[in-house]
Write an enzyme that holds these catalytic residues in place. Structure first.
Site, PDB file in Angstrom:
ATOM      1  N   ARG A 168      12.778   3.031   4.063  1.00  0.00           N
ATOM      2  CA  ARG A 168      12.776   2.217   2.837  1.00  0.00           C
ATOM      3  C   ARG A 168      11.560   2.460   1.940  1.00  0.00           C
ATOM      4  O   ARG A 168      11.524   1.994   0.819  1.00  0.00           O
ATOM      5  CB  ARG A 168      12.866   0.735   3.214  1.00  0.00           C
ATOM      6  CG  ARG A 168      14.298   0.331   3.565  1.00  0.00           C
ATOM      7  CD  ARG A 168      14.419  -1.161   3.724  1.00  0.00           C
ATOM      8  NE  ARG A 168      13.852  -1.610   4.990  1.00  0.00           N
ATOM      9  CZ  ARG A 168      13.340  -2.828   5.169  1.00  0.00           C
ATOM     10  NH1 ARG A 168      13.270  -3.695   4.170  1.00  0.00           N
ATOM     11  NH2 ARG A 168      12.862  -3.173   6.359  1.00  0.00           N
ATOM     12  N   GLN A 191       7.095  11.414  20.141  1.00  0.00           N
ATOM     13  CA  GLN A 191       8.398  10.857  20.501  1.00  0.00           C
ATOM     14  C   GLN A 191       9.443  11.496  19.609  1.00  0.00           C
ATOM     15  O   GLN A 191       9.543  11.188  18.430  1.00  0.00           O
ATOM     16  CB  GLN A 191       8.412   9.336  20.311  1.00  0.00           C
ATOM     17  CG  GLN A 191       9.725   8.716  20.779  1.00  0.00           C
ATOM     18  CD  GLN A 191      10.035   7.375  20.118  1.00  0.00           C
ATOM     19  OE1 GLN A 191       9.422   6.998  19.118  1.00  0.00           O
ATOM     20  NE2 GLN A 191      10.985   6.660  20.676  1.00  0.00           N
ATOM     21  N   ARG A 196     -21.791  10.060 -13.013  1.00  0.00           N
ATOM     22  CA  ARG A 196     -21.120  10.955 -12.064  1.00  0.00           C
ATOM     23  C   ARG A 196     -22.050  11.296 -10.889  1.00  0.00           C
ATOM     24  O   ARG A 196     -23.203  10.886 -10.856  1.00  0.00           O
ATOM     25  CB  ARG A 196     -20.649  12.201 -12.814  1.00  0.00           C
ATOM     26  CG  ARG A 196     -19.533  11.854 -13.824  1.00  0.00           C
ATOM     27  CD  ARG A 196     -19.107  13.053 -14.625  1.00  0.00           C
ATOM     28  NE  ARG A 196     -18.828  14.206 -13.768  1.00  0.00           N
ATOM     29  CZ  ARG A 196     -18.900  15.472 -14.155  1.00  0.00           C
ATOM     30  NH1 ARG A 196     -19.262  15.759 -15.404  1.00  0.00           N
ATOM     31  NH2 ARG A 196     -18.642  16.441 -13.319  1.00  0.00           N
ATOM     32  N   GLY A 200      14.126   4.279  20.151  1.00  0.00           N
ATOM     33  CA  GLY A 200      13.803   2.857  20.285  1.00  0.00           C
ATOM     34  C   GLY A 200      12.378   2.629  20.747  1.00  0.00           C
ATOM     35  O   GLY A 200      11.685   3.555  21.188  1.00  0.00           O
ATOM     36  N   ARG A 218     -32.869  24.911 -36.576  1.00  0.00           N
ATOM     37  CA  ARG A 218     -31.605  24.866 -37.296  1.00  0.00           C
ATOM     38  C   ARG A 218     -31.833  25.557 -38.628  1.00  0.00           C
ATOM     39  O   ARG A 218     -32.976  25.777 -39.037  1.00  0.00           O
ATOM     40  CB  ARG A 218     -31.146  23.416 -37.499  1.00  0.00           C
ATOM     41  CG  ARG A 218     -32.121  22.596 -38.284  1.00  0.00           C
ATOM     42  CD  ARG A 218     -31.612  21.187 -38.565  1.00  0.00           C
ATOM     43  NE  ARG A 218     -32.515  20.535 -39.481  1.00  0.00           N
ATOM     44  CZ  ARG A 218     -33.139  19.381 -39.219  1.00  0.00           C
ATOM     45  NH1 ARG A 218     -32.975  18.754 -38.081  1.00  0.00           N
ATOM     46  NH2 ARG A 218     -33.933  18.868 -40.125  1.00  0.00           N
ATOM     47  N   SER A 270     -30.679  13.410 -32.907  1.00  0.00           N
ATOM     48  CA  SER A 270     -29.224  13.378 -32.753  1.00  0.00           C
ATOM     49  C   SER A 270     -28.646  14.778 -32.785  1.00  0.00           C
ATOM     50  O   SER A 270     -29.191  15.678 -33.427  1.00  0.00           O
ATOM     51  CB  SER A 270     -28.602  12.575 -33.894  1.00  0.00           C
ATOM     52  OG  SER A 270     -29.091  11.262 -33.836  1.00  0.00           O
TER      53      SER A 270
HETATM   54  C1  UD1 Z   1      10.694  -4.835  16.922  1.00  0.00           C
HETATM   55  C2  UD1 Z   1      11.024  -5.689  18.147  1.00  0.00           C
HETATM   56  C3  UD1 Z   1      11.349  -7.112  17.693  1.00  0.00           C
HETATM   57  C4  UD1 Z   1      10.211  -7.677  16.880  1.00  0.00           C
HETATM   58  C5  UD1 Z   1       9.889  -6.759  15.726  1.00  0.00           C
HETATM   59  C6  UD1 Z   1       8.644  -7.217  15.019  1.00  0.00           C
HETATM   60  C7  UD1 Z   1      12.021  -4.143  19.712  1.00  0.00           C
HETATM   61  C8  UD1 Z   1      13.296  -3.660  20.307  1.00  0.00           C
HETATM   62  N1  UD1 Z   1      12.153  -5.118  18.831  1.00  0.00           N
HETATM   63  O1  UD1 Z   1      11.866  -4.792  16.146  1.00  0.00           O
HETATM   64  O2  UD1 Z   1      11.599  -7.923  18.817  1.00  0.00           O
HETATM   65  O3  UD1 Z   1      10.578  -8.980  16.398  1.00  0.00           O
HETATM   66  O4  UD1 Z   1       9.632  -5.429  16.194  1.00  0.00           O
HETATM   67  O5  UD1 Z   1       8.437  -6.432  13.872  1.00  0.00           O
HETATM   68  O6  UD1 Z   1      10.969  -3.678  20.050  1.00  0.00           O
HETATM   69  N2  UD1 Z   1       8.993   2.838  16.692  1.00  0.00           N
HETATM   70  C9  UD1 Z   1       8.758   4.031  17.320  1.00  0.00           C
HETATM   71  N3  UD1 Z   1       9.791   4.697  17.882  1.00  0.00           N
HETATM   72  C10 UD1 Z   1      11.062   4.219  17.856  1.00  0.00           C
HETATM   73  C11 UD1 Z   1      11.318   3.002  17.201  1.00  0.00           C
HETATM   74  C12 UD1 Z   1      10.251   2.325  16.636  1.00  0.00           C
HETATM   75  O7  UD1 Z   1       7.619   4.497  17.380  1.00  0.00           O
HETATM   76  O8  UD1 Z   1      11.945   4.873  18.406  1.00  0.00           O
HETATM   77  C13 UD1 Z   1       7.847   2.137  16.112  1.00  0.00           C
HETATM   78  C14 UD1 Z   1       7.998   1.930  14.626  1.00  0.00           C
HETATM   79  O9  UD1 Z   1       7.348   2.995  13.923  1.00  0.00           O
HETATM   80  C15 UD1 Z   1       7.243   0.619  14.410  1.00  0.00           C
HETATM   81  C16 UD1 Z   1       7.447  -0.123  15.712  1.00  0.00           C
HETATM   82  O10 UD1 Z   1       7.821   0.845  16.665  1.00  0.00           O
HETATM   83  O11 UD1 Z   1       5.860   0.826  14.271  1.00  0.00           O
HETATM   84  C17 UD1 Z   1       8.511  -1.198  15.604  1.00  0.00           C
HETATM   85  O12 UD1 Z   1       9.721  -0.603  15.219  1.00  0.00           O
HETATM   86  P1  UD1 Z   1      10.770  -1.338  14.342  1.00  0.00           P
HETATM   87  O13 UD1 Z   1      11.952  -0.486  14.124  1.00  0.00           O
HETATM   88  O14 UD1 Z   1      10.120  -1.946  13.166  1.00  0.00           O
HETATM   89  O15 UD1 Z   1      11.166  -2.533  15.344  1.00  0.00           O
HETATM   90  P2  UD1 Z   1      12.272  -3.591  15.128  1.00  0.00           P
HETATM   91  O16 UD1 Z   1      13.559  -3.057  15.615  1.00  0.00           O
HETATM   92  O17 UD1 Z   1      12.202  -4.125  13.769  1.00  0.00           O
END
Ligand code: UD1
Ligand code: CA
Length: 466
Positions: free
Chosen positions: A16, A81, A342, A86, A449, A414
């Site tokens: 986003r 990763q 500067r 997730g 001048r 000047s």
């Molecule tokens: C997560 C939590 C949720 C919590 C919310 C708070 C989980 C499953 N859920 O949700 O309970 O209320 O945060 O904001 O954890 N990231 C990775 N790798 C991935 C996925 C995410 O590094 O595969 C990182 C993202 O960059 C971010 C963080 O993990 O910094 C959280 O990811 P995001 O997708 O925002 O989590 P939510 O699903 O919103």
């Protein structure tokens, strides 16, 4: 005390933001989001910091390596990763490099305003034994993982998409921050599955494993919503920027700094202020800036990497940027309006720099003045020198920079050009419109001048009748 190892999650895409830049490298208060998190981790004196990268990994890792080197700190460790399956899958990548004997403190690279005190309280709740979750009560908890309790005891975190109607009514949510004994964390991570609404490995599922294993699960509240707010869009970034600026403005005002309007104040770096400092509206401070006692800054100034002495008045719309070399302004000097200082500008006490005057890599001694439309570059200017309107140092011959010396009590008229290298000896006067390419003697009037001539009996050309 159990050692703390920080794990920063920063692999997510940030769709986003609609940007080519990795989300965690977008800036808040002049620093990348993830840098705020790293600085907070630093304040906790963690044993190690491990950053999970994925989207934009090279860029993020390069930034963090360079920033650690610049601060003289060891680089954090990185794990990649790929693909991103997730939050649980993200933390699984850390297992091989995470020591067993510490507490893992899990932070989010895109949640910049988390405070060290809040994390210390969370670590205390963990105590090297318990699974401690940072939570917050939300008026609108949609999208967040809900804290499901039985009586007082936490039983699980249920993600919004997996929650029942009754669970969706719960307003206590998980913020994405936890502190957990590393050894237990590793055992639970090994049991994660992805049979849920999103087909992801949820880190939050470890709560139910902890409960099943008889490990106590405790919560610790965040003190305010903004400290756990993440950045997912330009709008959220701008909202957090304002919150951050309010926080900084408040801290300065508590020290006695008088801001004309804290809502129109921006600090993207560090600002150290003496007593009785006044800052008018719409000023931006960047890098490292110091303001001495009784400094007054007019509206619409940009001041970066500069040290401003006591009693200095900087008038409206002045631009100062010392970059790496810095700028120094001596006690009681008056700068602006519309002045530009500067890198390497070193102004002594009581110096006056007026409108549309640019000073670069030059030293001006006490009481020197350049009040209008002038340029001083690569120059050494003596005490009480008066540098006339429209005069410049021609310091660049197209290949090399050369130095100009203007000794004490010189008056440059000047519209003069001082062609460097050149020295104007003390007490000399340079006539207006002179091009000075040779050294001048002390106390003399030097004029270079064309001589003025007037031709009498001269006739203006007349139109011939057709
Ligand atoms: C997560 C939590 C949720 C919590 C919310 C708070 C989980 C499953 N859920 O949700 O309970 O209320 O945060 O904001 O954890 N990231 C990775 N790798 C991935 C996925 C995410 O590094 O595969 C990182 C993202 O960059 C971010 C963080 O993990 O910094 C959280 O990811 P995001 O997708 O925002 O989590 P939510 O699903 O919103
Ligand atoms: Ca999120």
């Amino acid at each position: 005390m159990t050692a703390v190892d920080v794990v920063v999650m920063a692999a997510g895409k940030g769709t986003r933001m609609k940007s080519r830049t990795a989300k965690v490298l977008h800036r808040l208060g002049g620093r990348p989001l993830i840098q705020h998190v790293m600085d907070t981790a630093q304040a906790l004196q963690a044993r190690r910091t491990i950053v999970i990268t994925g989207h934009g990994a090279e860029e993020v890792e390069a930034w963090l390596r360079a920033s650690a080197a610049a601060a003289g700190r060891p680089s954090p460790d990185f794990v990649r990763q790929e693909p991103q399956l997730g939050t649980g899958h993200a933390v699984q990548q850390v297992v091989p490099v995470l020591p067993d004997d510490g507490i893992a403190l899990i932070l989010n690279g895109d949640v910049p305003l988390i405070r060290p005190e809040t994390l210390r309280a969370l670590l205390e709740r963990c105590g090297g034994q318990r699974l401690a979750l940072l939570t917050v009560e939300m008026a609108d908890p949609a999208g967040y993982g809900r804290i499901v309790r039985q009586g007082e005891a936490v039983r699980a975190i249920v993600e919004h998409k997996d929650a029942s109607e009754a669970q969706r009514a719960i307003r206590e949510v998980y913020t994405g921050f936890m502190a957990v004994p590393a050894k237990k964390l590793k055992a639970w991570l090994a049991r994660l599955t992805n049979d849920n609404a999103q087909g992801e490995y949820y880190l939050t599922d470890i709560v139910k494993f902890a409960v099943a294993d008889g490990c106590e699960v405790v919560t610790s509240p965040a003190s305010e919503q903004v400290e756990v707010d993440g950045v997912n869009s330009p709008l959220q970034l701008a909202d957090l920027e304002r919150a951050f600026q309010r926080r900084q403005a408040r801290a300065l005002m508590e020290q006695g700094v008088r801001l004309a309007d804290p809502a129109r104040f921006d600090l993207r770096g560090r600002l150290a202020c003496g007593q009785d400092v006044e800052i008018d509206v719409n000023c931006v401070f960047e890098g490292e800036v110091t303001l001495g006692d009784n400094v007054r800054i007019g509206p619409n100034c940009v001041i970066a990497n500069a040290s401003i002495g006591p009693g200095v008045v900087i008038q409206a719309c002045t631009h100062i940027d010392g970059e790496k070399q810095g700028v120094q302004v001596g006690e009681g000097a008056r700068i602006g309006p519309f002045a530009r200082l500067r890198p390497g500008a070193q102004l002594g006490a009581e110096v006056h720099i007026g409108n549309f005057v640019e000073v670069k890599n030059s030293t001006l001694a006490r009481g020197a003045k350049a009040n209008h439309l002038a340029y001083l570059g690569d120059a050494t200017v003596g005490e009480r020198v008066n540098y006339g309107a429209g005069s410049i140092t021609a310091n660049y011959d197209g290949v090399n920079k050369h130095h100009t010396v203007i000794e004490a009590d010189v008056r440059v008229g000047s519209n003069c050009v001082l062609v460097a290298p050149v020295t104007v000896a003390k007490g000399g006067t340079i006539g207006a419109g002179s091009v000075i390419s040779k050294d001048t003697p002390p106390d003399a009037l030097t004029v270079a001048r064309a001589k003025q001539v007037s031709l009498t009996g001269w006739q203006r050309p007349k139109k011939q009748p057709k």
